[in-house]
Each structure stands twice: as C-alpha cells, then as structure tokens.
Write an enzyme that holds these catalytic residues in place. Structure first.
Site, short mmCIF file in Angstrom:
data_model
loop_
_atom_site.label_atom_id
_atom_site.label_comp_id
_atom_site.label_asym_id
_atom_site.label_seq_id
_atom_site.Cartn_x
_atom_site.Cartn_y
_atom_site.Cartn_z
N LYS A 44 0.83 -1.20 0.00
CA LYS A 44 0.00 0.00 0.00
C LYS A 44 0.87 1.25 0.00
CE LYS A 44 -4.08 -1.92 2.32
NZ LYS A 44 -4.98 -1.82 3.49
N ARG A 45 2.04 1.18 0.59
CA ARG A 45 2.91 2.35 0.68
C ARG A 45 3.61 2.64 -0.64
NH1 ARG A 45 4.00 -0.46 5.47
NH2 ARG A 45 3.32 0.61 7.35
#
Length: 469
Positions: free
Chosen positions: A235-236
C-alpha cells in the site's frame, strides 16, 4: 457437508486488489460447490479501524459483483470477543496453554540472540494468570503438523521447530491467531482460501483447531501478488486500492477477469473470456504456485478491450459519472449547462475506440463543451512553426467557402490546402487540430470539426491566427 468459505478483511485502509482476488476466488469456489460465502470484518484493531473503511469494503465488493444480500454477513470479529476469551480459558484449563511473564528482552537474554524464538522457559513453572502474563500455546514436542492444501499438496511442519506461541496478551485479549481460528469454528468454515503469506501461520492455527477438539478446515494458499520487481504489492509503494482503479474508470468486468488470471488461466490460448466461463472453469487445484505479477499495463489493455466491446449506448451511460463529475470523481472543466448530450453521442463511437479507462473521456471531448479550448502550451510551441500562419489563413478561407460542412468535405479541402504547399495531410492538419482542440492528439479531426460546427471551428482558427501575429 455444506461448503462454507469466508473472506475476512480488516477495515484499516483502502480495499487491496489482492484481497479482491481472494474474495473472487472464495466466491466462485462457494458457487461451484453449492456452498456459502461468508463475509467477516476483522475489526479488533481499534486504533486503525474506521467505519468508512468497512463501508469501502462492502462497496468495493458490490462493484466487483459480490453484492450485498448474496452472502452471509457481514459479521464483525469484535462481536465474538467472548468466544475468543472462552477458548483461551479452555486451552489453559486443559493444559494446552500456560502463562508466561517473559519480556522480549528476557527471551533474548536467555537465548543470546534476538533471532531465536521463545525457549519454553515457563512451560512447567506453574505461573497463573495475572497482569502482564501472556498465555502461550504448548506446542507438541514431537511429530509434525501436516497441512492439507488444495494447491500446495501436504506441506509438513516439524512441531519442534514451532515455538510456544502467544495466544492471549498480558491484558487477556486474544491475539489474531486464536481469534481467527475461533471465528472460523463458530461460523462453520470448511475451506480457508487465502494468500500464501499466511502459510507460516497455518500449522499454528491447525494445532489450535485440533487442541480445541474441532477438525481443521481444508486449506488453499494462493500465490502472493507482486509488482514488476517481484516484490509483494505494498500500500505504501504500489497502486493497490481497488477503489482507485474504479474511480479512474476501470470496468468491473475487466477487473474481475484480470484478477482471476493472477495465478490461473482458462482453457485454450485466451485471457479475455466471459465471466460465466471463469465461473465454470476455475479450479483451485489448477492455481500456480509461483507469485502472480500484477501488471497495470496489461490491466489497462484489458480494460480498453472491455470498453470497445460495450454497445455504444452502454458506453455513453458508463461515461456519465466523469462527464457529470458525480461522487468522488473530479468535475469536468465545463459547466453543466455547457454540456451537449447530442454532441457527445455523435463523437462517442470515436472516443470509445481510443480510450483505455473511462476517465480519459474528459480530455478527449472537452473541446466540444468549452467556449475556447484548454490549450496545451507545449503542443502549441511544438506545432505552430514557420508557415503555420499561412496554412491557417488558407484553411480558414477554404473552410469558410465550403457548401457542405461534413467530415469528408473538410478532409478533402484541407488535403488540397496542404498539397498546394507540398505538405502531407498529417503535417497540414496539425496546426488546425491544436487551434481547435488545444492538443496534438485526440479524436479524428474532421469528424470532430463536423460536430463542433462551422462557426465555432472558424472562431478558434481565427483566434489562433491572431495569436501567431
């Protein structure tokens, strides 16, 4: 036995495409087996949970075809907290778990390494419950735990290599491993289909099932989804939110089709197939073992194919949220009263063949609905060279004299203007396109001019000519 599968996301962020794939695989397997799909929201991480994330999960599932009311749930893990604590107590009372007050530093000091696991120090010391006393599962000293996996066969784990793991924290709250097992037991889950990243926890969970006196489920660990560098999607770092793809204009059908190809393929040399074929042909045992590459470029190409396959009327309907700027989608650059539905319908078949995601419709048609085009200054500088003023003068005069304002007449007229100057049509039409649309690329020029109309076309060309003075 009725097959019962579950999808158990945590409401701690946007809906991950890897989670969407797992949901679809569980959904299809349940349908094939005449079973039940259960949705459970694992919401015990109070610090990170938000109600809007739960709603995001439900809405994302709706979008990919797992609609509300067609599954059991959603259940919430937090509602089962009493069962979690009761299971922990049963394991302690039966001797399958014991209390330990060792800190991480205590364990490291005894083992001499931060990398070695817990050494079982409190196994036989008889420590009772109390503040700061974690409950650890008493892993068998001998033998092995065999996991029956529909994809990976029978992975075998030696019990002596599994440390006595924590099942309840020092404050008495059960950890994920135990809560997950108890929830699956309570809900009668028969098959657990999930990503391979959970495989290391599976022998521990299976030991808990057995210690609680219930037959473990059948497992199926599908390959993890990775990016182009073969790293697990993050997600990052990566674009992983299903909602982001939805809001960009990916079609649900294209996304479903593509997600199901991550680790599996339908029969024959084909990838884009009807959903009914996927539902009929998908087999868990045929899923590959290797990591599945999430290729955004390939997904984009898939989506373009799905867009082109839409009937024109459906394409027009699908574009409406972007044309109107509804919901979370950014508003278009024109005012609502400037939009002309008939003009859009006229160019829709042309646009449909050229866009890969629905959000691209706006920059392709904005010139039709604005008083003057949004000028790409780089395109202007690149295109408006020496000779452009003369070419525009000739084109304006020729277009103004046309009796019939249609694409074919416009094309032949501009071809003649270019031929008089030794230019091919591509070079001739470039200044006209920039003057009228503000860009160097877009919909077919002459069809666009036909829809835009004589007056607006000539007004823009004359404005560009004045700028060239």
């Amino acid at each position: 036995m009725t097959v019962r599968v579950r999808f158990a996301p945590s409401p701690t962020g946007m809906f991950h495409v890897g989670g969407a794939r797992s949901a679809l695989q569980n959904w299809i397997y349940a349908k094939q087996q005449g079973g039940v799909f259960v949705l459970r929201i694992e919401d015990t991480d109070v610090a990170r949970n938000k109600p809007e994330w739960t709603e995001g999960i439900l809405s994302a599932l709706d979008w990919i075809g797992i609609s509300r009311g067609s599954y059991e749930g959603p259940y919430f893990q937090s509602a089962n907290a009493g069962e979690h604590r009761a299971a922990a107590a049963r394991l302690y009372e039966s001797g399958r778990a014991y209390y330990c007050d060792c800190t991480r530093e205590d364990v490291q000091a005894r083992t001499g390494s931060q990398y070695q696991g817990y050494d079982g120090y409190h196994r036989d010391l008889g420590l009772g419950p109390g503040p700061g006393h974690a409950l650890r599962f008493r892993t068998p000293d001998e033998g092995a735990t065999v996991v029956v996996d529909l994809i990976r066969g029978e992975p075998t784990f030696e019990n002596k290599l599994i440390e006595d793991f924590v099942i309840a924290r020092g404050d008495g709250s059960p950890v994920f491993l135990l809560a997950n097992v108890v929830d699956d037991m309570t809900m009668g889950i028969t098959h657990v289909i999930r990503a391979e990243e959970h495989l290391p926890n599976t022998p521990k969970q299976q030991l808990l099932w057995e210690a609680l006196g219930v037959k473990p489920p059948i497992w199926a660990h599908v390959p993890v989804v990775v990016n182009e560098k073969r790293q697990k999607l993050s997600k990052r770092r990566d674009k992983v939110a299903l909602e982001a793809y939805r809001d960009e204009g990916y079609l649900a059908g294209a996304m479903r089709n593509y997600l199901m190809l991550l680790g599996w393929a339908p029969s024959g040399d084909r990838e884009i197939v009807p959903w009914s074929v996927i539902e009929d042909e998908f087999r868990l045992e045929e899923v590959n073992l290797s990591s599945a590459f999430f290729d955004e470029k390939k997904l984009r190409a898939f989506n373009g194919e799905y867009i082109r396959a839409l009937p024109v009327a459906e394409f027009i309907d699908a574009c409406q949220p972007w044309l109107a700027g509804t919901g979370t989608i950014a508003p278009p650059p024109w005012q609502p009263e400037e939009f002309d539905a008939d003009a859009f319908a006229a160019v829709a078949p042309l646009a449909q063949t050229r866009i890969a995601v629905l959000s691209e419709i706006v920059p392709n048609v904005d010139f039709l609905f604005l008083a003057s085009p949004l000028m790409d200054e780089a395109a202007w500088t690149k295109t408006m060279k020496d000779g452009s003023a003369d070419l525009l003068d000739a084109a304006i005069a020729a277009f103004d004299a046309l009796e019939s304002w249609d694409a074919e007449s416009l094309k032949s007229t501009l071809e003649a203007v270019g031929a008089d100057r030794g230019l091919k049509l591509g070079k001739t039409q470039a200044p006209v396109r920039v003057a009228v649309t503000g860009r160097t690329i877009g919909l077919p020029l002459f069809e666009s001019l036909e829809v835009l109309g004589r007056e607006r076309t000539l007004t823009r060309m004359r404005a560009a000519r004045v700028r060239l003075v």
